[in-house]
Design a protein around this motif. Structure first.
Motif, mmCIF file in Angstrom:
data_model
loop_
_atom_site.group_PDB
_atom_site.id
_atom_site.type_symbol
_atom_site.label_atom_id
_atom_site.label_comp_id
_atom_site.label_asym_id
_atom_site.label_seq_id
_atom_site.Cartn_x
_atom_site.Cartn_y
_atom_site.Cartn_z
ATOM 1 N N LEU A 323 40.172 40.128 35.427
ATOM 2 C CA LEU A 323 39.139 40.961 36.051
ATOM 3 C C LEU A 323 39.003 42.247 35.248
ATOM 4 N N GLY A 324 37.995 43.022 35.597
ATOM 5 C CA GLY A 324 37.889 44.380 35.054
ATOM 6 C C GLY A 324 37.215 44.496 33.708
ATOM 7 N N GLY A 325 36.721 43.375 33.148
ATOM 8 C CA GLY A 325 36.015 43.457 31.867
ATOM 9 C C GLY A 325 34.532 43.703 32.086
ATOM 10 N N VAL A 326 33.821 43.921 30.988
ATOM 11 C CA VAL A 326 32.384 44.178 31.081
ATOM 12 C C VAL A 326 31.616 42.943 31.548
ATOM 13 N N GLU A 327 32.209 41.765 31.352
ATOM 14 C CA GLU A 327 31.527 40.526 31.739
ATOM 15 C C GLU A 327 31.988 40.095 33.130
ATOM 16 N N THR A 328 31.092 39.503 33.903
ATOM 17 C CA THR A 328 31.436 39.081 35.268
ATOM 18 C C THR A 328 32.289 37.820 35.241
ATOM 19 N N LEU A 329 33.426 37.888 35.934
ATOM 20 C CA LEU A 329 34.317 36.735 36.055
ATOM 21 C C LEU A 329 34.366 36.311 37.515
ATOM 22 N N ILE A 330 34.485 35.025 37.723
ATOM 23 C CA ILE A 330 34.567 34.478 39.070
ATOM 24 C C ILE A 330 35.782 33.563 39.123
#
Ligand SMILES: Cc1ncc(COP(=O)(O)O)c(C=O)c1O
Length: 379
Positions: A323-330
């Motif tokens: 989590l916490g990156g510029v890209e959305t993670l699910i």
């Protein structure tokens, strides 16, 4: 100075030798000693190196701490804090901590005579009831991963300090931009810097921020003795990421709120858990102790089948741990980040089979909502 100025300038000074605006990466294991008794202050990279020292100054400043120590991962940082305990000591932890913390404590550290109790730390009376004469530490994750319970850091710290118990807060989900636990009374803060502090999903890292010289000495002793301090290249990457922490967090926060509202209004979503929503049980507390609500959202689709359908149909959101990156993670916490938590414990603490966790990135929010909308339609 303000937070953004500190993030860009403290520990991020130009290289004094060349004027390079970005400090070089000291990719070396050892340092030549000019003469016996005359050293540059660095001797061996396990013990310390300039990139680590610089990052530690930045992180200490942003958390308003006395000192910081950075490690090769969040778990290495957390492990060093847990090693401050001695056989016979007891620790009270938030019941829905990150799965790796649960695994480290229940499957490993118990073998060394340490005792752990997991309680809903959002309820002060549960914390008080769990404390025993041998309790030495209270470990809070707030908000918790992935159930998003919020704990009153000031109230727990006031209670703990009367009993001389050390309070540690995992501040990974919010970063020092949105929450500063030391200012609320906590004694130590830990981070998985893999997440928002780095912000670009390109290395792992962890940090311990302390408020006293005694804790600084103890953590530094472990860092140089055990050898899990963060390497030069990875320190460089986190230092680079931290420069944009404030602007990234503002965007994570506004995107997070927009997506939480979208999910809460969607008929396929049974429950949306986001401290920024007025429906969240600790919304008022979150408003008080946090500067914003961040980009972490959990929502329940009612069944593992529904969750699987969503996760298999998203296109812009990437199915991945972290989590916490510029890209959305699910992700699907019951089978991914929290798989090491036994099924009955997961069910009891709210990690239900249909739970999905979103780490909302900083993309255009309309694109993220359109992606979630088309995947939800497949359920
Ligand atoms: C809240 C929290 N704390 C700690 C960790 C552990 O950090 P790392 O993966 O960098 O070891 C994680 C990892 O996901 C986390 O989510």
């Amino acid at each position: 100075m303000g937070f953004s100025t500190d993030a860009i300038h403290v520990g991020q000074e130009p290289d004094p030798l060349t004027g390079s605006i970005v400090a070089p990466i000291y990719q070396t294991s050892t340092y030549v000693i000019e003469q016996m008794g005359k050293s540059s202050g660095y001797d061996y990279a396990r013990t310390n190196h300039p990139n680590r020292k610089a990052l530690e100054r930045t992180v200490a400043k942003l958390e308003r701490g006395h000192a910081a120590y950075v490690f090769s991962s969040g778990m290495a940082a957390i492990d060093s804090v847990f090693r401050l305990l001695r056989p016979g000591d007891h620790m009270v932890l938030s019941q829905a901590v990150y799965g790796g913390v649960y695994r480290l404590s229940t499957q490993f550290l118990v073998q060394f005579g340490l005792e752990f109790s997991y309680v809903d730390t959002s309820k002060l009376d549960e914390v008080e009831a769990a404390v025993k004469p041998n309790t030495k530490m209270i470990y809070l994750e707030t908000p918790t991963n992935p159930t998003m319970f919020v704990t009153d850091i000031a109230a727990v710290s006031a209670f703990a300090h009367e009993k001389k118990i050390t309070v540690v807060v995992d501040n990974t989900f919010l970063s020092p931009y949105l929450q500063q636990p030391l200012a609320l009374g906590a004694d130590m803060v830990v981070h998985s810097m893999t997440k928002y502090l780095n912000g670009h999903s390109d290395c792992t890292g962890g940090a311990v921020i302390v408020n006293t010289q005694a804790h600084a000495d103890a953590i530094y002793f472990l860092q140089r003795s055990v050898g899990a301090g963060l390497a030069p290249m990875d320190c460089f990457l986190v230092s680079r990421g931290i420069k944009t922490l404030a602007v990234r967090m503002d965007r994570h926060d506004s995107n997070g709120m927009a997506i939480a509202k979208f999910l809460e209004a969607h008929k396929k979503v049974k429950r949306t858990i986001y401290p920024g929503l007025s429906s969240h049980a600790q919304h008022e507390l979150a408003k008080r102790q946090q500067r914003g609500f961040g980009g972490m959202i959990s929502f329940d689709l009612g069944s593992v089948e529904a969750a699987t359908t969503l996760l298999n149909h998203v296109k812009l959101c990437s199915l991945a741990e972290s989590l916490g990156g510029v890209e959305t993670l699910i992700s699907h916490p019951p089978s991914m980040t929290h798989a090491s938590v036994p099924a009955d414990v997961r069910e009891r603490i709210g990690i239900t089979p249909g739970l999905v966790r979103l780490s909302v990135g900083i993309e255009d929010v309309e694109d993220l909502i359109a992606d979630l909308d088309q995947a939800l339609a497949k359920i």
